[in-house]
Design a protein around this motif. Structure first.
Motif, PDB file in Angstrom:
ATOM      1  N   VAL A 110       0.683  -1.309   0.002  1.00  9.59           N
ATOM      2  CA  VAL A 110       0.037  -0.032   0.187  1.00  9.59           C
ATOM      3  C   VAL A 110       0.929   1.361  -0.116  1.00  9.59           C
ATOM      4  O   VAL A 110       0.639   2.176  -0.521  1.00  9.59           O
ATOM      5  CB  VAL A 110      -0.963   0.058   1.229  1.00  9.59           C
ATOM      6  CG1 VAL A 110      -1.923   1.376   1.232  1.00  9.59           C
ATOM      7  CG2 VAL A 110      -1.844  -1.030   1.285  1.00  9.59           C
ATOM      8  N   MET A 111       1.904   1.265   0.749  1.00 10.22           N
ATOM      9  CA  MET A 111       2.762   2.179   0.900  1.00 10.22           C
ATOM     10  C   MET A 111       3.506   2.544  -0.575  1.00 10.22           C
ATOM     11  O   MET A 111       3.533   3.678  -1.172  1.00 10.22           O
ATOM     12  CB  MET A 111       4.126   2.162   1.834  1.00 10.22           C
ATOM     13  CG  MET A 111       4.884   3.243   2.042  1.00 10.22           C
ATOM     14  SD  MET A 111       6.289   3.394   0.665  1.00 10.22           S
ATOM     15  CE  MET A 111       7.366   1.763   1.112  1.00 10.22           C
ATOM     16  N   GLN A 112       3.700   1.399  -1.078  1.00 13.12           N
ATOM     17  CA  GLN A 112       4.463   1.562  -2.545  1.00 13.12           C
ATOM     18  C   GLN A 112       3.503   2.027  -3.734  1.00 13.12           C
ATOM     19  O   GLN A 112       3.764   3.042  -4.445  1.00 13.12           O
ATOM     20  CB  GLN A 112       4.828   0.301  -3.066  1.00 13.12           C
ATOM     21  CG  GLN A 112       6.241  -0.371  -2.384  1.00 13.12           C
ATOM     22  CD  GLN A 112       7.382   0.378  -2.790  1.00 13.12           C
ATOM     23  OE1 GLN A 112       7.719   1.424  -2.710  1.00 13.12           O
ATOM     24  NE2 GLN A 112       8.304  -0.697  -3.322  1.00 13.12           N
ATOM     25  N   ARG A 113       2.277   1.593  -3.486  1.00 17.41           N
ATOM     26  CA  ARG A 113       1.014   2.071  -4.505  1.00 17.41           C
ATOM     27  C   ARG A 113       0.822   3.699  -4.045  1.00 17.41           C
ATOM     28  O   ARG A 113       0.538   4.399  -5.234  1.00 17.41           O
ATOM     29  CB  ARG A 113      -0.059   1.272  -4.466  1.00 17.41           C
ATOM     30  CG  ARG A 113      -1.242   1.672  -5.196  1.00 17.41           C
ATOM     31  CD  ARG A 113      -1.156   1.736  -6.590  1.00 17.41           C
ATOM     32  NE  ARG A 113      -1.229   0.557  -7.154  1.00 17.41           N
ATOM     33  CZ  ARG A 113      -2.019  -0.089  -7.666  1.00 17.41           C
ATOM     34  NH1 ARG A 113      -3.361   0.181  -7.713  1.00 17.41           N
ATOM     35  NH2 ARG A 113      -1.807  -1.554  -8.057  1.00 17.41           N
ATOM     36  N   GLU A 116       2.708   7.024   0.264  1.00 21.27           N
ATOM     37  CA  GLU A 116       2.198   7.687   1.673  1.00 21.27           C
ATOM     38  C   GLU A 116       2.400   6.472   2.731  1.00 21.27           C
ATOM     39  O   GLU A 116       2.601   5.289   2.388  1.00 21.27           O
ATOM     40  CB  GLU A 116       1.091   8.267   1.775  1.00 21.27           C
ATOM     41  CG  GLU A 116       0.446   9.173   0.674  1.00 21.27           C
ATOM     42  CD  GLU A 116       1.415  10.374   0.832  1.00 21.27           C
ATOM     43  OE1 GLU A 116       2.275  10.658   1.896  1.00 21.27           O
ATOM     44  OE2 GLU A 116       1.318  11.458  -0.308  1.00 21.27           O
ATOM     45  N   THR A 117       2.843   7.084   3.988  1.00 20.30           N
ATOM     46  CA  THR A 117       2.868   6.256   5.118  1.00 20.30           C
ATOM     47  C   THR A 117       1.613   5.423   5.632  1.00 20.30           C
ATOM     48  O   THR A 117       0.642   5.899   5.346  1.00 20.30           O
ATOM     49  CB  THR A 117       3.592   7.010   6.269  1.00 20.30           C
ATOM     50  OG1 THR A 117       4.760   7.704   6.024  1.00 20.30           O
ATOM     51  CG2 THR A 117       3.860   6.108   7.599  1.00 20.30           C
ATOM     52  N   THR A 118       1.897   3.898   5.868  1.00 18.44           N
ATOM     53  CA  THR A 118       0.745   3.154   6.154  1.00 18.44           C
ATOM     54  C   THR A 118       1.342   2.773   7.548  1.00 18.44           C
ATOM     55  O   THR A 118       2.369   2.368   7.689  1.00 18.44           O
ATOM     56  CB  THR A 118       0.774   2.269   5.242  1.00 18.44           C
ATOM     57  OG1 THR A 118       1.985   1.314   5.062  1.00 18.44           O
ATOM     58  CG2 THR A 118       0.224   2.749   3.682  1.00 18.44           C
ATOM     59  N   HIS A 137       9.358   7.258   1.402  1.00 21.64           N
ATOM     60  CA  HIS A 137      10.737   7.606   1.235  1.00 21.64           C
ATOM     61  C   HIS A 137      10.518   9.227   0.999  1.00 21.64           C
ATOM     62  O   HIS A 137      11.690   9.886   0.686  1.00 21.64           O
ATOM     63  CB  HIS A 137      11.342   7.017   0.267  1.00 21.64           C
ATOM     64  CG  HIS A 137      11.567   5.623   0.527  1.00 21.64           C
ATOM     65  ND1 HIS A 137      12.354   5.021   1.715  1.00 21.64           N
ATOM     66  CD2 HIS A 137      11.034   4.278  -0.088  1.00 21.64           C
ATOM     67  CE1 HIS A 137      12.247   3.861   1.760  1.00 21.64           C
ATOM     68  NE2 HIS A 137      11.381   3.099   0.613  1.00 21.64           N
ATOM     69  N   LYS A 138       9.482   9.570   0.881  1.00 23.11           N
ATOM     70  CA  LYS A 138       9.263  11.209   0.483  1.00 23.11           C
ATOM     71  C   LYS A 138       9.925  11.968   1.546  1.00 23.11           C
ATOM     72  O   LYS A 138       9.724  11.835   2.581  1.00 23.11           O
ATOM     73  CB  LYS A 138       7.787  11.347   0.214  1.00 23.11           C
ATOM     74  CG  LYS A 138       7.163  10.858  -0.963  1.00 23.11           C
ATOM     75  CD  LYS A 138       5.721  11.454  -1.183  1.00 23.11           C
ATOM     76  CE  LYS A 138       5.352  10.545  -2.692  1.00 23.11           C
ATOM     77  NZ  LYS A 138       3.956  10.946  -2.648  1.00 23.11           N
ATOM     78  N   GLU A 139      10.386  13.078   1.216  1.00 23.81           N
ATOM     79  CA  GLU A 139      11.302  14.010   2.155  1.00 23.81           C
ATOM     80  C   GLU A 139      10.332  14.457   3.321  1.00 23.81           C
ATOM     81  O   GLU A 139      10.478  14.521   4.212  1.00 23.81           O
ATOM     82  CB  GLU A 139      11.832  15.204   1.428  1.00 23.81           C
ATOM     83  CG  GLU A 139      12.879  16.058   2.457  1.00 23.81           C
ATOM     84  CD  GLU A 139      13.439  17.001   1.640  1.00 23.81           C
ATOM     85  OE1 GLU A 139      13.980  18.009   2.391  1.00 23.81           O
ATOM     86  OE2 GLU A 139      13.473  17.059   0.490  1.00 23.81           O
ATOM     87  N   VAL A 140       8.847  14.909   2.926  1.00 27.10           N
ATOM     88  CA  VAL A 140       8.112  15.485   3.827  1.00 27.10           C
ATOM     89  C   VAL A 140       6.939  14.357   3.989  1.00 27.10           C
ATOM     90  O   VAL A 140       6.504  13.976   3.047  1.00 27.10           O
ATOM     91  CB  VAL A 140       7.472  16.782   3.446  1.00 27.10           C
ATOM     92  CG1 VAL A 140       6.235  17.276   4.372  1.00 27.10           C
ATOM     93  CG2 VAL A 140       8.346  18.007   3.195  1.00 27.10           C
TER      94      VAL A 140
END
Length: 252
Positions: A110-113, A116-118, A137-140
């Protein structure tokens, strides 16, 4: 939560507002351990006295036992912090669920799709506890660690799911019953949007809440709905359900 500089510890409270101390020895020890939180990881003797209502002589005896048992550790400054025995107990708690091997792949997918954090939360008293998570892995980003505790009253989509399926009221009851998820935007943290759905074992046992948490500006409602739909697919592939058995029977 968004990573920010930590705030200073709460200031000491006066004797008039100090809580009533527990009577039993075990309850007193538990009250000492529960005085610590994510924002209060190092506490002085006075901090602990203010938080528990216990006098310093009693506290020193309890602290000596807890330090010896490695549940707390004492720094040279005299401050106390959680000890390694608590980490060991926390890992035993997680392992007792036998869920990680099935849930972690779901969270990762789900995070990969969604990008966002799950995370997966369970209820513990009036708090929700994070058992598993996959950080984007996004900075924010929203960042949460396993073992993180949050008051259910503070809100957030997963809190509403946990409240509803453990018999407590929530303002999102209609949405949960009709659509099978709770969606919040800027409720607990102004910058964040979250959507959560319940997770049930194959036999209908309620396990907890899976939540997708993203920056509200890049995670519009359409993206939230797409994320929860994908989460349902992934949970089903791993033997979980996202609707109570009673609801499924009623829809037939």
């Amino acid at each position: 939560m968004i990573r920010r500089a930590s705030s200073p510890a709460d200031s000491p409270i006066d004797a008039a507002t100090r809580p009533t101390p527990p009577v039993g020895v075990l309850e007193r020890g538990i009250s000492v351990l529960e005085a610590f939180s994510e924002d209060r990881l190092r506490l002085s003797l006075r901090d602990l006295a203010d938080s528990t209502g216990l006098d310093k002589a009693t506290l020193l005896r309890l602290l000596g036992v807890l330090v010896k048992a490695r549940m707390l550790q004492r720094a040279e400054s005299g401050h106390y912090s959680p000890g390694p025995a608590l980490l060991h107990m926390g890992m035993l708690y997680r392992n007792s669920f036998d869920l990680g091997s099935r849930l972690q792949p779901v969270l990762h997918a789900v995070m990969q799709r969604t990008g966002e954090t799950t995370a997966f939360y369970v209820r513990s008293g009036n708090e929700r506890v994070c058992l598993y998570r996959e950080i984007t892995h996004k900075e924010v980003r929203h960042h949460v660690e396993p073992g993180t505790r949050r008051d259910l009253a503070s809100g957030g989509a997963s809190a509403h799911i946990l409240l509803h399926y453990t018999g407590s009221p929530t303002p999102h009851v209609q949405q949960i019953q009709d659509q099978g998820f709770a969606l919040t935007r800027a409720e607990r943290v102004p910058e964040m949007a979250s959507i959560a759905l319940p997770v049930f074992e194959g036999d209908g046992q309620f396990l907890g809440a899976l939540v997708v948490i993203g920056l509200a500006s890049r995670h519009p409602e359409a993206a939230q709905l797409a994320g929860v739909a994908y989460a349902r697919e992934q949970l089903a592939l791993h033997g979980f359900q996202t609707r109570p058995v009673t609801e499924k029977l009623a829809s037939r």
